[in-house]
Write an enzyme that holds these catalytic residues in place. Structure first.
Site, PDB file in Angstrom:
ATOM      1  N   HIS A 110     -36.088 116.664 -31.816  1.00  0.00           N
ATOM      2  CA  HIS A 110     -35.664 115.898 -32.997  1.00  0.00           C
ATOM      3  C   HIS A 110     -36.568 114.683 -33.217  1.00  0.00           C
ATOM      4  O   HIS A 110     -37.147 114.507 -34.294  1.00  0.00           O
ATOM      5  CB  HIS A 110     -34.203 115.454 -32.810  1.00  0.00           C
ATOM      6  CG  HIS A 110     -33.683 114.579 -33.899  1.00  0.00           C
ATOM      7  ND1 HIS A 110     -32.871 115.051 -34.901  1.00  0.00           N
ATOM      8  CD2 HIS A 110     -33.852 113.266 -34.159  1.00  0.00           C
ATOM      9  CE1 HIS A 110     -32.580 114.063 -35.731  1.00  0.00           C
ATOM     10  NE2 HIS A 110     -33.155 112.962 -35.296  1.00  0.00           N
ATOM     11  N   GLU A 111     -36.688 113.860 -32.187  1.00  0.00           N
ATOM     12  CA  GLU A 111     -37.479 112.634 -32.344  1.00  0.00           C
ATOM     13  C   GLU A 111     -38.942 112.958 -32.611  1.00  0.00           C
ATOM     14  O   GLU A 111     -39.632 112.232 -33.319  1.00  0.00           O
ATOM     15  CB  GLU A 111     -37.330 111.731 -31.113  1.00  0.00           C
ATOM     16  CG  GLU A 111     -35.914 111.193 -30.893  1.00  0.00           C
ATOM     17  CD  GLU A 111     -35.310 110.527 -32.116  1.00  0.00           C
ATOM     18  OE1 GLU A 111     -36.067 109.974 -32.947  1.00  0.00           O
ATOM     19  OE2 GLU A 111     -34.069 110.568 -32.259  1.00  0.00           O
TER      20      GLU A 111
ATOM     21  N   HIS B 137     -39.680 113.305 -36.222  1.00  0.00           N
ATOM     22  CA  HIS B 137     -39.993 112.019 -36.859  1.00  0.00           C
ATOM     23  C   HIS B 137     -41.442 111.625 -36.556  1.00  0.00           C
ATOM     24  O   HIS B 137     -42.152 111.110 -37.421  1.00  0.00           O
ATOM     25  CB  HIS B 137     -39.079 110.920 -36.330  1.00  0.00           C
ATOM     26  CG  HIS B 137     -37.638 111.040 -36.743  1.00  0.00           C
ATOM     27  ND1 HIS B 137     -37.248 111.155 -38.059  1.00  0.00           N
ATOM     28  CD2 HIS B 137     -36.499 111.039 -36.009  1.00  0.00           C
ATOM     29  CE1 HIS B 137     -35.918 111.214 -38.109  1.00  0.00           C
ATOM     30  NE2 HIS B 137     -35.439 111.159 -36.882  1.00  0.00           N
TER      31      HIS B 137
ATOM     32  N   HIS C  25     -43.842 113.387 -38.735  1.00  0.00           N
ATOM     33  CA  HIS C  25     -43.771 112.763 -40.061  1.00  0.00           C
ATOM     34  C   HIS C  25     -44.689 111.529 -40.090  1.00  0.00           C
ATOM     35  O   HIS C  25     -45.326 111.238 -41.103  1.00  0.00           O
ATOM     36  CB  HIS C  25     -42.315 112.370 -40.327  1.00  0.00           C
ATOM     37  CG  HIS C  25     -41.921 112.280 -41.764  1.00  0.00           C
ATOM     38  ND1 HIS C  25     -40.654 111.940 -42.154  1.00  0.00           N
ATOM     39  CD2 HIS C  25     -42.612 112.464 -42.910  1.00  0.00           C
ATOM     40  CE1 HIS C  25     -40.579 111.929 -43.475  1.00  0.00           C
ATOM     41  NE2 HIS C  25     -41.759 112.249 -43.961  1.00  0.00           N
TER      42      HIS C  25
HETATM   43 ZN   LIG Z   1     -33.387 111.159 -36.326  1.00  0.00          ZN
END
Ligand SMILES: [Zn+2]
Length: 719
Positions: free
Chosen positions: A505-506, A509, A512
């Site tokens: 998940h992290e 980011h 991104h």
């Molecule tokens: Zn998050």
């Protein structure tokens, strides 16, 4: 999942976007002086690759002067823009604002990570001292008439109207931010707005404080340990200690969790005790006593509705959602209603299943809300029998990162990673990497700080030390921080499967951030809307369980054996269980939030619990059996921490992640071609286009709920 999202959400605004604020003050002269004479470690960009922070250089005494000088410099820079005698142009006003604040960002982006991940009393004290100055800097700007006059002149000019692409987006977002904060109001209205903001802020803080006090005070008391049968010895001992600490020696108190559901409800065998705990939870702040928050709720809701009216919005929800992917409350409600038929059916099916489980257990009961988690846990144990200790040996943290998380990014996007032991870190258990693009060029610096510490706050998050920007000539320097239990001396660090998903998940980011390819820092990378920013991260979670990826990293730390497929199947199956509650309580809370903020000032004055009852009935869900995750009187997200009309974002971005993954599956799975498409359409786009447009560029259609309905196990998967 929820705590992860919450914890992760805040730090995305650590970068330039937060400080898209600028101002002119009476102290500008002193300020300019402070900035001009500053000569500390942040006076110039670091000499490390990509201007990465040089953690060997910073002492506690450096922070306050650096941040104060940064604030002063930014004020001076903005003052110069506002006072410019030249005709307002995009370049001398809007772009100039993007250039302002580099000293501040340089210092604060490092400081804020250290106060979150490796703090001390000294850093905490500086943080407390600096935060009002920082909010003042941010607040002042938007009601600065001279500056807004120039922004508006550019916005209304032929030059402004002719802008395209990223330039047009920068002008629009800058102008909208001013308007949102009341820049178009008359002088008298601005005075009124300021007074309202102050009053609302006071009430929000008072609400939050009262809720914290109430949650502690309303911990239910039990006379005997027998009433707590089912809890572990340690939990019963903790209950005895809590009671003694509160002056009830010899009795037992169960501390309340923040949510409606209470963890102890899964194991308390005594049904009467479950009801006592349940009643304490749902009535904590609505008991017509000193802890009652309902009058405050009415005041906050009424003032917010008045504020919306003052700034010309139809309601507060619309006002709040001005910069979101989902632009209107009606659209958010329509989206959420899309889940209701399948979810309501699931709730009814699960309720029958749990009632049958109770019967099998010798309890011919009519299921009540306080029975749900108890029997759900019994069914879960019988059906899935998942033992964390069986799973963990397959997930060693560094192998999971390098052979799993990085491997998936290599197969999908062509990225490669090189450990950089020469780059300084602020804690010896961290690692630093250089990230290379598919063509071999250097793309980013990436830090990994995985382990829990007493001086690190909870949750997991991504942050930028340096935000990518072509305007400023910066490449991304990105970090992921987690809270994985540190290993014992000399032992490998084994990770729960939940934390494996958090790692992916992290890293979503982080991607991104790596792929940011924008001119302007405020539109770069993760500087996107609350209901978009969790899309890339949740999307990246999907890579954790692709067989090709899994087989590459999930290996027993002692034997090297691959994880047995049946263990993975069990993990996957367990995820779809109990969604009537899991998704049900989140969805009803999100629908309650929106409905509260669609009220007119007159409607907001009605008795709050009567309104809540109507609003919950309107959801179409079984909210008597499964109430919202937070009921109105203890819904801190919407009454105090900035999630007003935003709670739906959790569900919206999850929906995007499932629908987006559905596109990947239908287009051949984890391929370089798909990776390039993902990067080109949204992962590398920052906020250069409307979010809905980015999404359509990616999948070719507007997002659909069906893949999430199926992934959550609410309906059978379509073949
Ligand atoms: Zn998050």
């Amino acid at each position: 999942m929820k705590t992860r999202l919450m914890a992760a959400a805040a730090p995305f605004v650590l970068g330039a976007a937060l400080l898209g604020g600028f101002s002119v003050t009476a102290h500008a002269t002193t300020a300019e002086k402070t900035a001009a004479t500053y000569s500390g470690p942040f006076a110039k960009p670091s000499t490390l690759p990509f201007h990465a922070p040089d953690f060997t250089q910073y002492k506690d005494a450096d922070w306050q002067p650096a941040i104060e000088a940064g604030i002063a410099a930014k004020r001076a820079e903005i003052k110069a823009i506002a006072a410019n005698k030249a005709k307002p142009s995009f370049e001398n006003t809007i772009v100039a604002m993007e250039r302002a604040g580099t000293l501040y960002d340089r210092a604060y982006n490092v400081f804020s990570q250290l106060t979150s991940a490796n703090t001390s009393d000294a850093l905490d004290a500086i943080d407390t001292a600096m935060s009002p100055k920082i909010s003042a800097l941010n607040d002042d700007i938007y009601l600065d008439d001279a500056l807004f006059a120039r922004v508006k002149a550019v916005h209304d000019s032929a030059e402004g109207k002719a802008l395209t692409g990223e330039d047009a987006m920068l002008l629009a977002t800058t102008y909208d931010k001013f308007v949102h904060r009341g820049a178009l109001l008359s002088a008298a209205q601005k005075v009124e707005l300021k007074a309202m903001n102050l009053e609302i802020a006071k009430l929000e803080t008072a609400f939050s404080q009262k809720l914290t006090t109430a949650t502690a005070a309303k911990a239910p008391i039990f006379d005997s340990a027998a009433q707590l049968d089912g809890l572990s010895q340690a939990e019963i001992a903790a209950a005895a200690k809590l009671a003694a600490d509160k002056g009830h020696a010899g009795k037992f108190m169960l501390a309340l969790d923040n949510t409606t559901q209470q963890a102890a409800l899964t194991s308390l065998n005594n049904r009467a005790s479950r009801k006592i705990l349940w009643d304490a939870s749902v009535n904590r702040t609505s008991g017509a006593d000193a802890y009652d928050t309902t009058a405050m709720v009415t005041q906050i809701a009424t003032l917010r509705a008045k504020k919306a009216r003052l700034v010309g919005a139809p309601d507060f929800a619309t006002y709040q959602m001005y910069d979101r992917m989902v632009k209107t409350p009606a659209k958010a409600m329509e989206f959420m209603k899309g889940f209701v038929p399948a979810l309501r059916a699931t709730q009814d099916r699960e309720a029958a299943l749990l009632e049958a489980a109770a019967k099998a257990d010798g309890q011919a009961i009519k299921l009540e809300p306080w029975d749900w988690s108890y029997y759900a846990e019994k069914v879960r144990k019988a059906k899935y029998d998942l033992d964390e200790n069986q799973i963990k040996p397959y997930f060693e943290v560094w192998r999971t990162l390098e052979d799993g998380v990085f491997y998936a990014a290599n197969k999908t996007y062509g990225l490669t990673f090189k450990r950089r032991t020469d780059l300084p870190v602020y804690h010896p258990t961290m690692r630093a990497y250089e990230v290379f693009d598919a063509d071999g060029s250097s793309l980013a610096i990436f830090y990994y700080d995985p382990f829990a510490r007493s001086n690190k706050r909870g949750g997991a998050w991504m942050n930028n030390y340096v935000e990518q920007s072509y305007l400023l000539g910066e490449k991304p320097v990105v970090s992921n921080t987690l809270n994985i239990a540190p290993p014992a001396e000399g032992q490998p660090a084994l990770v729960s499967f939940d934390n494996v998903e958090t790692m992916f998940h992290e890293f979503g980011h982080a991607l991104h951030g790596f792929f940011a390819s924008q001119k302007y820092p405020s539109l770069s990378g993760t500087n996107t809307a609350r209901d978009f920013v969790e899309f890339p991260s949740q999307f990246n979670e999907n890579f954790a369980t692709i067989p090709e990826v899994l087989n590459h990293y999930a290996k027993h730390y002692q034997t090297g054996a691959a994880i047995p497929p049946e263990l993975i199947a069990k993990i996957e199956a367990a995820k779809t269980f109990n969604q009537g509650l899991g998704l049900g309580e989140t969805l009803s809370a999100a629908m309650l939030d929106i409905q509260w903020h669609q009220l007119s000032p007159e409607e907001a004055a009605q008795p709050p619990m009567a309104f809540e009852a109507k609003a919950l009935a309107a959801t179409g869900l079984n909210t008597d059996m499964i109430p919202p995750r937070y009921k109105t009187p203890y819904f801190r997200h919407i009454w105090d921490n900035g999630y007003a009309s935003g709670y739906y974002s959790y569900i919206w971005t999850e929906m995007l992640a499932h629908d987006g993954w559905d596109w990947v599956v239908k287009h051949g799975g984890m391929t370089r071609a798909n990776g390039d498409h993902i990067r080109k359409t949204f992962l590398g786009q920052g906020h250069t286009k409307d979010f809905a447009e980015l999404y359509r560029d990616f999948t070719g259609h507007d997002p659909e709920v069906q893949p999430m309905v199926e992934a959550r196990g609410l309906a059978p998967k379509a073949k």
